[in-house]
Scaffold this motif. Structure first.
Motif, short mmCIF file in Angstrom:
data_model
loop_
_atom_site.label_atom_id
_atom_site.label_comp_id
_atom_site.label_asym_id
_atom_site.label_seq_id
_atom_site.Cartn_x
_atom_site.Cartn_y
_atom_site.Cartn_z
N THR A 132 0.76 -1.06 0.41
CA THR A 132 -0.13 0.08 0.16
C THR A 132 0.84 1.34 -0.04
O THR A 132 0.17 2.06 -1.16
N PRO A 133 2.17 1.55 0.96
CA PRO A 133 2.81 2.27 0.41
C PRO A 133 3.50 2.66 -0.57
O PRO A 133 3.35 4.18 -1.14
N ALA A 134 3.55 2.14 -1.55
CA ALA A 134 4.32 2.20 -2.70
C ALA A 134 3.02 2.33 -3.46
O ALA A 134 3.38 2.73 -4.82
N SER A 135 1.74 2.01 -3.69
CA SER A 135 0.33 2.71 -4.37
C SER A 135 0.41 3.67 -4.21
O SER A 135 0.12 4.43 -5.48
N VAL A 136 0.36 4.71 -3.07
CA VAL A 136 0.30 5.97 -2.85
C VAL A 136 1.10 6.34 -3.62
O VAL A 136 1.17 7.06 -4.63
N THR A 137 2.20 6.35 -3.49
CA THR A 137 4.31 6.62 -3.84
C THR A 137 3.46 7.17 -5.08
O THR A 137 4.51 8.10 -6.07
N ALA A 138 3.49 5.54 -5.90
CA ALA A 138 3.31 5.35 -7.68
C ALA A 138 2.37 6.44 -8.02
O ALA A 138 2.65 6.79 -9.23
N TYR A 139 1.53 6.66 -7.05
CA TYR A 139 0.40 7.12 -7.77
C TYR A 139 0.78 8.96 -7.93
O TYR A 139 0.81 9.90 -8.65
N ALA A 140 0.86 8.97 -6.76
CA ALA A 140 1.89 10.57 -6.51
C ALA A 140 3.01 11.28 -7.12
O ALA A 140 3.02 12.47 -7.91
N ALA A 141 3.68 10.02 -7.77
CA ALA A 141 5.04 9.93 -8.29
C ALA A 141 4.68 10.06 -9.78
O ALA A 141 4.84 11.02 -10.64
N LEU A 142 3.27 10.03 -10.56
CA LEU A 142 3.06 10.03 -11.87
C LEU A 142 2.53 11.35 -11.67
O LEU A 142 2.30 11.91 -12.91
N VAL A 143 1.89 11.87 -10.66
CA VAL A 143 1.04 12.96 -10.80
C VAL A 143 2.19 14.78 -10.96
O VAL A 143 2.14 15.56 -11.85
N THR A 144 2.99 14.17 -10.35
CA THR A 144 4.29 15.04 -9.92
C THR A 144 5.59 15.72 -10.84
O THR A 144 5.95 16.10 -10.93
N GLY A 145 5.95 13.88 -11.80
CA GLY A 145 6.88 13.95 -11.87
C GLY A 145 7.94 13.53 -11.54
O GLY A 145 9.21 13.52 -11.95
N LEU A 146 7.91 13.60 -10.14
CA LEU A 146 8.66 13.00 -9.50
C LEU A 146 9.14 11.48 -9.22
O LEU A 146 8.68 10.61 -9.83
N PRO A 147 10.46 11.09 -9.29
CA PRO A 147 11.52 10.09 -9.39
C PRO A 147 10.84 9.35 -8.07
O PRO A 147 10.49 9.96 -6.79
N TRP A 148 10.58 7.95 -8.18
CA TRP A 148 10.75 7.34 -7.08
C TRP A 148 10.64 5.79 -6.62
O TRP A 148 11.85 5.50 -7.23
N THR A 149 11.69 6.04 -5.37
CA THR A 149 11.86 4.20 -4.54
C THR A 149 11.60 3.20 -4.08
O THR A 149 10.35 3.92 -3.24
N CYS A 150 11.44 2.39 -3.41
CA CYS A 150 11.05 0.94 -2.77
C CYS A 150 11.93 0.92 -1.61
O CYS A 150 12.80 -0.28 -2.60
N SER A 151 11.61 0.53 -0.78
CA SER A 151 12.38 -0.64 0.18
C SER A 151 11.25 -1.25 0.48
O SER A 151 9.90 -1.53 0.56
N ALA A 152 10.88 -2.89 -0.05
CA ALA A 152 10.23 -4.37 0.80
C ALA A 152 11.05 -4.91 1.10
O ALA A 152 12.36 -5.07 1.55
N HIS A 153 10.11 -5.87 2.04
CA HIS A 153 10.28 -6.16 3.13
C HIS A 153 9.83 -7.62 2.81
O HIS A 153 10.86 -8.47 2.80
N ALA A 154 8.92 -7.70 3.51
CA ALA A 154 8.65 -9.30 4.09
C ALA A 154 6.58 -9.40 3.37
O ALA A 154 6.51 -10.16 2.14
N LYS A 155 5.81 -9.61 4.42
CA LYS A 155 4.71 -9.16 3.49
C LYS A 155 4.15 -8.41 2.62
O LYS A 155 3.17 -9.49 1.68
N ASP A 156 4.44 -7.66 2.83
CA ASP A 156 4.73 -7.11 1.08
C ASP A 156 4.22 -7.69 -0.28
O ASP A 156 4.33 -7.36 -1.05
N ILE A 157 6.12 -8.35 0.17
CA ILE A 157 6.77 -9.23 -1.00
C ILE A 157 6.11 -10.36 -1.35
O ILE A 157 5.30 -10.52 -2.78
N TRP A 158 5.22 -11.16 -0.42
CA TRP A 158 4.89 -12.70 -0.68
C TRP A 158 3.31 -12.20 -0.81
O TRP A 158 2.58 -13.52 -1.21
#
Length: 419
Positions: A132-158
Motif C-alpha cells: 500500500t505505501p508504494a501504491s500511494v507513492t506511485a500514483y503521486a510520482a505520476l502526478v508530480t513527475g518526481l522519481p520514486w524508489t522502494c524498500s520491500a520487506h516481507a509480507k508486502d513481497i509475498w
C-alpha cells in the motif's frame, strides 16, 4: 540531488518497525534531508529511543477518506490541474478494474493529499513496503513527475500479486529488499533497467552494548532455577507461536523451563487459550509490546530464543526477522526454521538450530537438547554473536543505501506507469 526526500510509511512510529527508524536516523546522519509521511497514526503506547533522535518532521495522510472529506476533495480540486494528473488517473482506473476494492480507492485519494501537501522543493519519493505505501507513492510520482524508489520487506513481497509487483518494479528507479529470497522473487518480475538490490538491515550495534556476561549454566534440572526461554514477535500466523506452544507441551515434566513472550498481535488471546489447554499457562509470561530497552533486557536474561517461523495460509512469511539478529548479537542461542531469509543468518548447528516449519516434534527435540546442554547453547550463542558482528553491522549497509539515494535523478523525464 537537492531538496528533501519524502519517505512514505504505512504507520509511524511503530514498535514493530525499529529497523525503519534506525535506517531513517542513519540516513539523516549521512546527510539526507528526510520528511516522513505516514498513512496512519501511531497505535502503540510507547516508542523506541531511536524515534526521539530522528529530526525528520512527520505528516499524516487521512487513514480513511471519509474521515477528512474536505481535505481529500480540496486536494483533488487543486491536483487535477497538474500535468501528470491524467496519467495517474488512467493508471488508477486500470488498477481499479483489476482490484475493485475500497482500499484501491483509498490509496488514490491518499496520493492526491500527498501531492497537495508535498514540502516545497521535494526531490524524490521513497516508499517503505511495496504494497500500500508504494501504491500511494506511485500514483503521486505520476502526478508530480518526481522519481520514486522502494524498500520491500516481507509480507508486502509475498502477498502482493505478480501483476502489481511487476508494475511497481517497472516504475520505481530502484528497489531494495532485505533478503536474498525476497530479492530473487522481485528480480524475476523487474525489467533489466530497474535494479532490485539486496541490503540487510543490520543492527546499530552500539545500542546493543555492553555485551552480556556469561549466562548461568541452567540445564532444566532444578525446578527452582528453570531454563529461561524467550520469544519476541507479533502474535500472527507466520511467527508460528502456536507451534512453539505445541512443542513446549511435548517436553518431559522433569525438564523445567519458563517462557517469556514479548509482542502484541491479533492471535495473542488464542495463544493464551492454547497454553491453558496444554496445561502450560503457568509457565508463560505474556508481556505484550515493549520498547527496545525492555526487549534488550529480556535478551540478556534469557537462556534460549525461539522463533518457529512459517509460511502463512495467505503466503505471508518473514524476511529476516530483526529479533533473530538482535538475539544473536547478545550471544543468545536461537532455534528457528528454514523459512524466508532465516537461513541467510543461521546455519543449522553452526550458529543456531533450524528445524522444519510446522513441526512441533522436531522443534521440541531441538529445544529439549539445548535446554539440557548449556555448553552447546553457549557455543551456538558465541558463533551467532560473531556472525552478527561480522556481517550485520548496519554502518556498512547504511553507507551503501545512502549511495543509492545519491543516484536518483532530480526528476524523471517521462514517468513510467505504476500499478
Amino acid at each position: 540531488m537537492t531538496g528533501p526526500h519524502v519517505f512514505v510509511l504505512k504507520g509511524y512510529p511503530r514498535l514493530s518497525e525499529t529497523f525503519i527508524a534506525e535506517e531513517i536516523l542513519g540516513l539523516e546522519r549521512r546527510g539526507l534531508d528526510i520528511r516522513i509521511v505516514a498513512l496512519r497514526r501511531p497505535t502503540d503506547d510507547s516508542v523506541h529511543p531511536v524515534h526521539g533522535e530522528i529530526r525528520a518532521p512527520v505528516a499524516y495522510l487521512p487513514e480513511y477518506l471519509h474521515d477528512a472529506p474536505l481535505r481529500v476533495l480540496g486536494a483533488w480540486w487543486r491536483v487535477r490541474r497538474r500535468p501528470g494528473y491524467g496519467t495517474a488517473l488512467r493508471r488508477f482506473l486500470a488498477d481499479l478494474r483489476r482490484d475493485p476494492t475500497r482500499n484501491r480507492l483509498r490509496r488514490f485519494g491518499q496520493a492526491l493529499v500527498l501531492v497537495d501537501d508535498l514540502p516545497a522543493g521535494a526531490a524524490h519519493l521513497h516508499a517503505h513496503f511495496i504494497h500500500t505505501p508504494a501504491s500511494v507513492t506511485a500514483y503521486a510520482a505520476l502526478v508530480t513527475g518526481l522519481p520514486w524508489t522502494c524498500s520491500a520487506h516481507a509480507k508486502d513481497i509475498w502477498t502482493s500479486p505478480d501483476w502489481e509487483l511487476a508494475g511497481k518494479l517497472a516504475a520505481a528507479r530502484w528497489t531494495v529488499t532485505c533478503t536474498r529470497a525476497g530479492r530473487d522473487r522481485l528480480a524475476a518480475l523487474a525489467p533489466a533497467d530497474r535494479p532490485v538490490r539486496l541490503g540487510y538491515h543490520g543492527l546499530a550495534l552500539d545500542r546493543f552494548r555492553p555485551l552480556p556476561l556469561l549466562r548461568p549454566r541452567r540445564d532444566g534440572a532444578d525446578p527452582d532455577d528453570p531454563v529461561r526461554l524467550l520469544a519476541v514477535g507479533r502474535a500472527v500466523e507466520k511467527k508460528g507461536f502456536d507451534v512453539l506452544l505445541d512443542a513446549l507441551a511435548r517436553l518431559p515434566p522433569d525438564r523445567h523451563w519458563r517462557l517469556t513472550h514479548v509482542g502484541g498481535g491479533p492471535e495473542r488471546a488464542a495463544l493464551e487459550a492454547r497454553a491453558e489447554r496444554h496445561g502450560i499457562a503457568g509457565r508463560i509470561a505474556w508481556l505484550g509490546p515493549r520498547d527496545q530497552a525492555a526487549v534488550l533486557a529480556e535478551y540478556r536474561a534469557a537462556d534460549l530464543f525461539a522463533l518457529p517461523c512459517r509460511v502463512a495460509g495467505d503466503g505471508d512469511r518473514d524476511g529476516l526477522p530483526n529479533v533473530l539478529v538482535e538475539a544473536q548479537s547478545q550471544g543468545l542461542a536461537c532455534v528457528s526454521t528454514a523459512v524466508g531469509g532465516v537461513p541467510e543468518l543461521i546455519g543449522d548447528g553452526v550458529n543456531g538450530r533450524l528445524v522444519p516449519p510446522d513441526d512441533p516434534e522436531a522443534l521440541a527435540g531441538a529445544l529439549l537438547a539445548l535446554i539440557g546442554d548449556p555448553d552447546r547453547r553457549r557455543a551456538l550463542g558465541r558463533a551467532g554473536q560473531a556472525r552478527v558482528a561480522r556481517d550485520f553491522d548496519s554502518a556498512a549497509s547504511l553507507d551503501t543505501l545512502a549511495g543509492y539515494f545519491g543516484e536518483v535523478p532530480a526528476r524523471d523525464a517521462a514517468p513510467a506507469a505504476a500499478e
